[in-house]
Scaffold this motif. Structure first.
Motif, PDB file in Angstrom:
ATOM      1  N   UNK A   1       0.826  -1.208   0.000  1.00  0.00           N
ATOM      2  CA  UNK A   1       0.000   0.000   0.000  1.00  0.00           C
ATOM      3  C   UNK A   1       0.860   1.258   0.000  1.00  0.00           C
ATOM      4  N   UNK A   2       1.923   1.259   0.788  1.00  0.00           N
ATOM      5  CA  UNK A   2       2.795   2.425   0.864  1.00  0.00           C
ATOM      6  C   UNK A   2       3.570   2.615  -0.440  1.00  0.00           C
ATOM      7  N   UNK A   3       4.070   1.522  -0.991  1.00  0.00           N
ATOM      8  CA  UNK A   3       4.814   1.609  -2.244  1.00  0.00           C
ATOM      9  C   UNK A   3       3.946   2.151  -3.366  1.00  0.00           C
ATOM     10  N   UNK A   4       2.688   1.722  -3.407  1.00  0.00           N
ATOM     11  CA  UNK A   4       1.766   2.199  -4.443  1.00  0.00           C
ATOM     12  C   UNK A   4       1.495   3.702  -4.311  1.00  0.00           C
ATOM     13  N   UNK A   5       1.635   4.240  -3.098  1.00  0.00           N
ATOM     14  CA  UNK A   5       1.462   5.678  -2.899  1.00  0.00           C
ATOM     15  C   UNK A   5       2.721   6.468  -3.246  1.00  0.00           C
ATOM     16  N   UNK A   6       3.820   5.756  -3.495  1.00  0.00           N
ATOM     17  CA  UNK A   6       5.073   6.429  -3.832  1.00  0.00           C
ATOM     18  C   UNK A   6       6.034   6.572  -2.678  1.00  0.00           C
ATOM     19  N   UNK A   7       5.769   5.888  -1.578  1.00  0.00           N
ATOM     20  CA  UNK A   7       6.667   5.931  -0.413  1.00  0.00           C
ATOM     21  C   UNK A   7       7.892   5.069  -0.679  1.00  0.00           C
ATOM     22  N   UNK A   8       9.049   5.546  -0.225  1.00  0.00           N
ATOM     23  CA  UNK A   8      10.277   4.761  -0.289  1.00  0.00           C
ATOM     24  C   UNK A   8      10.320   3.843   0.940  1.00  0.00           C
ATOM     25  N   UNK A   9       9.951   2.600   0.758  1.00  0.00           N
ATOM     26  CA  UNK A   9       9.980   1.625   1.845  1.00  0.00           C
ATOM     27  C   UNK A   9      11.409   1.124   1.997  1.00  0.00           C
TER      28      UNK A   9
END
Length: 271
Positions: free
Chosen positions: A126-134
């Protein structure tokens, strides 16, 4: 009758006091000054958000988003416990993240509560799809005007690895002569960060000690017990400065006392 009125006034005052302690967002600013800060990163601002625990700050997290926006961040670090394993509501916390990614690059590491849900893949996706650098035990070079700094992140020890093992994995291919900023959930691993000469470590987890008293500080923190050593502010040893945010939300204990929810800003300065 007078006793009843006094009781009502006391209850109302107590309710207001507890609500203020849980909902009044504050910003704490620190300056990190070092000759290791590249000239092109002089004035670079990192805003840290941690331990949201599915707390709510306005409709769609509007109050939290606007408070973070006002810090004028160049990067936003989320250092774990974005959700709470006791009342898992990922969509609620993602409302805040959706606002963050519109204003700056967002970097994220998980905390012990994400691990406890056993939904790490769902959260990471979910975070990656929002553009967050995990940052699961990994690092990246950030470049400006030909100069670089390292942003690294490690997962929580509940994943089954020691802090040293995770640092080794994250920094395996990174140079030693470059300013390194580390996202890590746990402040009680300070000695390991120092042993590895990490320049700046951003942590949370301690909830500010939950209850804070003058001249004493926080009273209790997970992983540290009573009268914990690392609950808020900055701690320095050797080449390492650790930033501990009091965080935003609560978990088992529902209220914070003299311990307002905190957003932390660190500004880099070239010495």
């Amino acid at each position: 009758m007078k006793k009843l009125v006094k009781l009502i006034i006391f209850v109302v005052a107590l309710y207001i006091f507890l609500q203020v302690n849980n909902k009044w967002l504050v910003v704490t600013e620190h300056v990190y000054e070092s000759e290791r800060v590249p000239a092109s990163f002089d004035g670079y601002r990192i805003t840290q958000v941690t331990d949201l625990h599915d707390a709510i700050f306005g409709e769609g997290q509007e109050r939290l988003i606007e408070k973070v926006r006002a810090t004028n961040p160049d990067a936003i670090f989320i250092t774990g416990d974005l959700i709470d394993s006791n009342r898992y509501d990922l969509d609620n916390s993602l409302d805040a993240v959706k606002g963050f990614v519109e204003m700056a690059d967002v970097y994220y590491v998980l905390g012990n509560h994400e691990v406890a849900t056993r939904k790490m893949t769902e959260i990471y996706t979910a975070l990656t799809e929002l553009g967050v650098h995990v940052m699961p035990n990994s690092a990246t070079m950030l470049e400006q005007d030909g100069e670089q700094i390292i942003i690294a992140g490690i997962e929580d020890p509940l994943m089954g690895y020691t802090t040293q093992e995770m640092l080794d994995e994250a920094l395996r291919d990174m140079p030693d002569d470059t300013l390194t900023l580390l996202l890590s959930h746990r402040p009680e691993r300070f000695d390991t960060y120092v042993d590895n000469a990490i320049d700046i470590v951003f942590t949370g987890h301690a909830h500010g000690g939950q209850i804070r008293l003058p001249f004493i500080g926080g009273l209790v923190a997970p992983g540290q017990g009573y009268f914990p050593k690392y609950t808020a502010g900055t701690y320095k040893s050797g080449e390492t400065t650790m930033v501990v945010s009091r965080g935003l939300g609560n978990s088992i204990v529902p209220y914070r006392i003299f311990n307002l929810p905190e957003i932390v800003v660190v500004e880099l300065k070239k010495q």
